[in-house]
Structure formats: C-alpha cells, structure tokens
Design an enzyme around this catalytic site. Structure first.
Site, PDB file in Angstrom:
ATOM      1  N   ARG A  23      -0.472 -14.943  -8.299  1.00  0.00           N
ATOM      2  CA  ARG A  23       0.406 -15.114  -9.455  1.00  0.00           C
ATOM      3  C   ARG A  23       0.873 -16.547  -9.689  1.00  0.00           C
ATOM      4  NH1 ARG A  23       4.456 -10.466  -7.826  1.00  0.00           N
ATOM      5  NH2 ARG A  23       3.524 -11.042  -5.826  1.00  0.00           N
ATOM      6  N   ARG A  29      -4.214 -15.742  -0.268  1.00  0.00           N
ATOM      7  CA  ARG A  29      -3.651 -15.496  -1.601  1.00  0.00           C
ATOM      8  C   ARG A  29      -3.953 -16.644  -2.574  1.00  0.00           C
ATOM      9  NH1 ARG A  29       0.428 -11.296  -1.460  1.00  0.00           N
ATOM     10  NH2 ARG A  29      -0.727  -9.756  -0.294  1.00  0.00           N
ATOM     11  N   ARG A  87      -3.961 -10.430 -15.414  1.00  0.00           N
ATOM     12  CA  ARG A  87      -3.408  -9.214 -14.809  1.00  0.00           C
ATOM     13  C   ARG A  87      -2.430  -8.490 -15.736  1.00  0.00           C
ATOM     14  NH1 ARG A  87      -2.837  -6.176 -12.317  1.00  0.00           N
ATOM     15  NH2 ARG A  87      -1.050  -6.366 -10.972  1.00  0.00           N
ATOM     16  N   ASP A 101      -7.197  -5.474  -2.012  1.00  0.00           N
ATOM     17  CA  ASP A 101      -5.962  -5.343  -1.242  1.00  0.00           C
ATOM     18  C   ASP A 101      -6.251  -4.563   0.027  1.00  0.00           C
ATOM     19  OD1 ASP A 101      -2.938  -5.978  -1.699  1.00  0.00           O
ATOM     20  OD2 ASP A 101      -3.020  -4.063  -0.660  1.00  0.00           O
ATOM     21  N   TYR A 125       2.253   0.619   7.044  1.00  0.00           N
ATOM     22  CA  TYR A 125       2.440   0.907   5.609  1.00  0.00           C
ATOM     23  C   TYR A 125       2.404   2.409   5.343  1.00  0.00           C
ATOM     24  CZ  TYR A 125       2.261  -3.819   3.654  1.00  0.00           C
ATOM     25  OH  TYR A 125       2.555  -5.099   3.297  1.00  0.00           O
TER      26      TYR A 125
HETATM   27  O1  1CP Z   1      -6.578 -14.555  -2.783  1.00  0.00           O
HETATM   28  C1  1CP Z   1      -6.294 -13.522  -2.160  1.00  0.00           C
HETATM   29  O2  1CP Z   1      -5.972 -13.565  -0.990  1.00  0.00           O
HETATM   30  C2  1CP Z   1      -6.395 -12.254  -2.935  1.00  0.00           C
HETATM   31  C3  1CP Z   1      -6.751 -11.000  -2.230  1.00  0.00           C
HETATM   32  C4  1CP Z   1      -5.626 -10.281  -1.490  1.00  0.00           C
HETATM   33  C5  1CP Z   1      -5.543 -10.119  -0.116  1.00  0.00           C
HETATM   34  C6  1CP Z   1      -6.392 -10.784   0.958  1.00  0.00           C
HETATM   35  C7  1CP Z   1      -4.569  -9.527  -2.075  1.00  0.00           C
HETATM   36  C8  1CP Z   1      -4.258  -9.420  -3.499  1.00  0.00           C
HETATM   37  N1  1CP Z   1      -3.920  -8.862  -1.066  1.00  0.00           N
HETATM   38  C9  1CP Z   1      -4.473  -9.220   0.130  1.00  0.00           C
HETATM   39  C10 1CP Z   1      -4.143  -8.697   1.460  1.00  0.00           C
HETATM   40  C11 1CP Z   1      -2.834  -8.044   1.681  1.00  0.00           C
HETATM   41  N2  1CP Z   1      -2.196  -7.136   0.900  1.00  0.00           N
HETATM   42  C12 1CP Z   1      -2.099  -8.207   2.865  1.00  0.00           C
HETATM   43  C13 1CP Z   1      -2.542  -9.048   4.038  1.00  0.00           C
HETATM   44  C14 1CP Z   1      -2.162 -10.460   3.851  1.00  0.00           C
HETATM   45  C15 1CP Z   1      -0.698 -10.752   3.943  1.00  0.00           C
HETATM   46  O3  1CP Z   1      -0.140 -10.589   5.047  1.00  0.00           O
HETATM   47  O4  1CP Z   1      -0.130 -11.120   2.926  1.00  0.00           O
HETATM   48  C16 1CP Z   1      -0.946  -7.415   2.761  1.00  0.00           C
HETATM   49  C17 1CP Z   1       0.175  -7.271   3.785  1.00  0.00           C
HETATM   50  C18 1CP Z   1      -1.010  -6.733   1.519  1.00  0.00           C
HETATM   51  C19 1CP Z   1      -0.054  -5.748   0.965  1.00  0.00           C
HETATM   52  C20 1CP Z   1       0.513  -6.215  -0.316  1.00  0.00           C
HETATM   53  N3  1CP Z   1      -0.203  -6.204  -1.480  1.00  0.00           N
HETATM   54  C21 1CP Z   1       1.755  -6.832  -0.546  1.00  0.00           C
HETATM   55  C22 1CP Z   1       2.853  -7.094   0.499  1.00  0.00           C
HETATM   56  C23 1CP Z   1       3.973  -6.121   0.356  1.00  0.00           C
HETATM   57  C24 1CP Z   1       4.967  -6.144   1.468  1.00  0.00           C
HETATM   58  O5  1CP Z   1       6.121  -6.500   1.213  1.00  0.00           O
HETATM   59  O6  1CP Z   1       4.633  -5.772   2.599  1.00  0.00           O
HETATM   60  C25 1CP Z   1       1.813  -7.140  -1.920  1.00  0.00           C
HETATM   61  C26 1CP Z   1       2.953  -7.738  -2.677  1.00  0.00           C
HETATM   62  C27 1CP Z   1       0.555  -6.761  -2.486  1.00  0.00           C
HETATM   63  C28 1CP Z   1       0.096  -6.944  -3.875  1.00  0.00           C
HETATM   64  C29 1CP Z   1      -0.917  -7.979  -4.076  1.00  0.00           C
HETATM   65  N4  1CP Z   1      -2.146  -8.003  -3.434  1.00  0.00           N
HETATM   66  C30 1CP Z   1      -2.877  -9.065  -3.891  1.00  0.00           C
HETATM   67  C31 1CP Z   1      -2.066  -9.753  -4.863  1.00  0.00           C
HETATM   68  C32 1CP Z   1      -2.480 -10.964  -5.599  1.00  0.00           C
HETATM   69  C33 1CP Z   1      -0.860  -9.061  -4.971  1.00  0.00           C
HETATM   70  C34 1CP Z   1       0.296  -9.386  -5.898  1.00  0.00           C
HETATM   71  C35 1CP Z   1       0.476  -8.361  -6.979  1.00  0.00           C
HETATM   72  C36 1CP Z   1      -0.168  -8.653  -8.306  1.00  0.00           C
HETATM   73  O7  1CP Z   1      -0.974  -9.550  -8.472  1.00  0.00           O
HETATM   74  O8  1CP Z   1       0.169  -7.949  -9.258  1.00  0.00           O
END
Ligand code: 1CP
Length: 362
Positions: free
Chosen positions: A36, A32, A45, A81, A159
């Site tokens: 944010r 990540r 964003r 994602d 999920y």
């Molecule tokens: O720098 C980076 O890593 C950006 C790329 C990235 C990656 C590798 C994002 C962007 N998401 C992910 C993978 C991801 N997405 C995982 C695996 C890693 C981990 O365990 O965190 C998972 C579980 C998700 C699912 C997801 N997407 C969640 C978790 C929700 C939950 O409670 O289970 C969330 C909040 C997101 C949204 C998301 N994805 C990425 C970002 C930057 C965000 C935040 C939302 C936004 O920017 O508006």
C-alpha cells in the site's frame, strides 16, 4: 500459459548470493515490496476484495510487477498471502478493512480439527497461486528471479486459533500448554500441505522459496524447539529431497521473526538463507552462523522514515556488518503503508552503490 519456455534470466545476483557465490553487487529486495505504500497498488486494489485479488492470476501478476517498474530490486515475490493455506484447509478467512485478516470461526478446541479437510487437493485448492506464478514468471521477462513463499506451520496455527492478528497469541499458546498432542497434529497437517504447496510453486516457475515464521518471537526457545524448528526443518528437507530427485536446486530462505535465540539452529536446518529481523546485530549473526548459510535482512523498516542521506549511512554500516559475500539486503520486516516510495528507492540505490564499491576494493 505453460510453466515452460520461460524467458532467460538476466539478473541472477540474488540466486548467486543465496548460494554464497560471488556477485558484483549485493542483491536487494523488500518484504512487502508490493504494498500500500505504492499509489499504483492502492489504485489497483481499490474496491476489490483482498482474497479475490489473490485468486486472480492477472491481478497477482500486475501487483508483483509494480515495484519492479519503480526500483532496481534484484528479486520479485509473488503477490499472495500466507492465509491461503487455512482457506485450502476449509476455513473461511476474510480481509476486513482496518482490522486485517479475520476468521469468523477460528479453531477453539481440538475437536475443531475435524472441521479441517483431511486430504487437501493442493493443485485444486491452490492452483490459482500456481497459475499466478507461471504467468508472472513469463511477464517478468527474465528481469529478476521470482520468489514463492508460504507461512510456516506455527504462524498459520496461531492465526487459525486466534482468528486474526494478536499481541499475546494466548489462545494459540494455550493449545501448546494444554493440548500438545492436538497441536502437533495440526502442525503436521499444515506441514504436509506446505511441502506440497512449495513444490507446486517450483513446478509452476518459482525460482526461490521463503518460509515465513512471523510469529516465532512469541515462542520462547523451549517452545520454538518443540513446535516450530522441527517443522521448519522437515519442510526444507522434504522439499529439497524431492527437488534433488528431479535434478533441481532451488534456494530456500527461512525467516523466523524475533527468533534471534534460534539463529544457530536455523543455520543448520537445511535452508540456504536465514532471514533476520533488526533485533540482531549483523556481525554477531555472521559469527553465530559461521559461514554455513547466507544471510538476509535486516534494516529496521522504520529507518525508511529517516532522511535519504541517513538511510545511505545506515545501509553502509549494515553492509560492513554482514560483509558482501553470501548476503541479501532486505528490511527486517515488511514496508509499512505510510512509507515514502522515494526512500525505498534510496535504500535500494544505497545497497547497490556501497556494495559495488566495497566489492571492488576486495
Ligand atoms: O510484496 C509482498 O511481500 C507481497 C506479498 C505478501 C506476503 C509475502 C502479502 C500481501 N502478504 C504476505 C505474507 C504475510 N501475510 C505474512 C508474512 C510476512 C509478515 O510477517 O508480514 C503475514 C503475517 C500475513 C498476514 C497478513 N496479511 C497481515 C498481518 C495481520 C496481522 O496483524 O497479523 C495483513 C495485514 C495481511 C494483508 C496483506 N497481505 C499482503 C498485503 C499487501 C496485505 C495488505 C492488505 C491489502 O493490500 O489490502
């Protein structure tokens, strides 16, 4: 843009560490790292739908590059994602502000598997990710390698059944106890798409691959061995075999969060690197994996709330625990939105400084 004639790679420290080769410093990146906690990320964003952003190669490229402009990371991870795969299988997934990813119609019973697209045309459904990777690989200008990624089958299955984040994952685990055959059917479907998806990312320009089994911790060893590990292995073996035939060798990282009980097995699963969360001690992880793989991780992300001098001390201890060879520094999970970018910078600097000194003394 074409996935060829990419600019020459100028910093291959991350790739060498993944292969267990010598480096001048320990490479570092953060899960990540595009997120944010960066004001420029929030600004870019703002007002845009999350998955529409994921579908724009230009937007993904910009968001991937943002953290590289600030910090000396040794790798970039493509902005995307893990939930784009359930979308490719025909499911509706929305990002709801303040709530996270949401499936309006999650899978409830095995009959619901019929709603999923049987033969996914990966190039058509996920071609936007491949385009993002190709564009970003060009625009990164060889500064650092670009990592592609996918969610692992069990994490995606959970999920698709839970319909979003969950603490207990009880709906998904209900399937494991009640519908083992349907569970394996779904995991197999996901595995087939993931293999093709990862190979497509390499063809598009990804220089390493990470598979995220973020929900491993909710499985005990018995369920992990039945519903996660075989699929993780199958993915690495099939991707590696296919790449080998084309004369390619792309390092693969497996990150099974909270699966410390599986560290030995993961080190013998065809991956080059095992990613670790902070619940495992670096030295014992090293002993248990016996030099078979490189390791990645595992500073508690919350250590980034500490004052900078303290971060430096924590990093030094972590480096001493892992050693400097076959090691990629990272957090044990992602950077949180309320973290201070300056402390992320302090983390990166500390890894570089301490590791350079340690390597000189060897
Ligand atoms: O720098 C980076 O890593 C950006 C790329 C990235 C990656 C590798 C994002 C962007 N998401 C992910 C993978 C991801 N997405 C995982 C695996 C890693 C981990 O365990 O965190 C998972 C579980 C998700 C699912 C997801 N997407 C969640 C978790 C929700 C939950 O409670 O289970 C969330 C909040 C997101 C949204 C998301 N994805 C990425 C970002 C930057 C965000 C935040 C939302 C936004 O920017 O508006």
């Amino acid at each position: 843009e074409d996935p060829k004639d990419f600019p020459q790679l100028r910093n291959d420290t991350f790739l060498r560490a993944a292969r267990g080769e010598e480096t001048e410093h320990v490479p570092v990146w953060c899960m990540r790292q595009a997120g944010r906690y960066l004001t420029e990320f929030r600004e870019f964003r703002a007002g845009k739908d999350f998955f529409e952003t994921c579908q724009s190669p230009e937007a993904c490229c910009e968001l991937t590059l943002q953290p590289l402009r600030r910090f000396g990371f040794d790798a970039a991870i493509i902005f995307s994602d893990i939930l784009v795969i359930p979308q490719a299988l025909g499911m509706d997934v929305q990002m709801v502000a303040g709530k996270g990813p949401t499936f309006p119609e999650p899978l409830k019973e095995p009959e619901d598997l019929q709603r999923l697209t049987a033969k996914v045309d990966v190039g058509k459904e996920l071609g936007y990710v491949f385009k993002a990777i190709t564009l970003t690989r060009h625009k990164i200008e060889g500064k650092v390698p670009l990592i592609g990624f996918s969610g692992a089958p069990w994490t995606l299955m959970s999920y698709m059944i839970e319909g979003g984040g969950s603490n207990t994952h009880s709906k998904a685990k209900r399937w494991l106890y009640r519908h083992p055959e349907a569970s394996h059917m779904l995991l197999t479907m996901l595995t087939d798409v993931i293999v093709e998806y990862l190979l497509g990312q390499v063809a598009a320009g990804a220089q390493a691959l990470q598979v995220f089994e973020s929900h491993a911790g909710i499985l005990g060893p018995v369920h992990f061995n039945e519903y996660s590990l075989p699929y993780l292995r199958d993915i690495a073996r099939r991707v590696k075999d296919e790449l080998k035939e084309a004369g390619q060798d792309v390092p693969m990282i497996v990150f099974a969060k909270d699966a410390h009980y599986a560290v030995e097995d993961l080190s013998q699963s065809h991956y080059d690197v095992v990613g670790l969360d902070w619940t495992i001690d670096p030295q014992s992880a090293r002993e248990r994996t016996g030099g078979k793989v490189s390791l990645q991780g595992n500073m508690d992300p919350c250590a980034l709330y500490a004052p900078k001098e303290r971060i430096s001390d924590i990093v030094k201890k972590m480096l001493e625990g892992f050693g400097t060879r076959g090691y990629i520094a990272n957090l044990g999970h992602g950077v949180y939105p309320d973290m201070d970018p300056e402390n992320v910078g302090a983390f990166v600097e500390a890894v570089h400084q301490h590791s350079k000194q340690m390597i000189k003394k060897i």
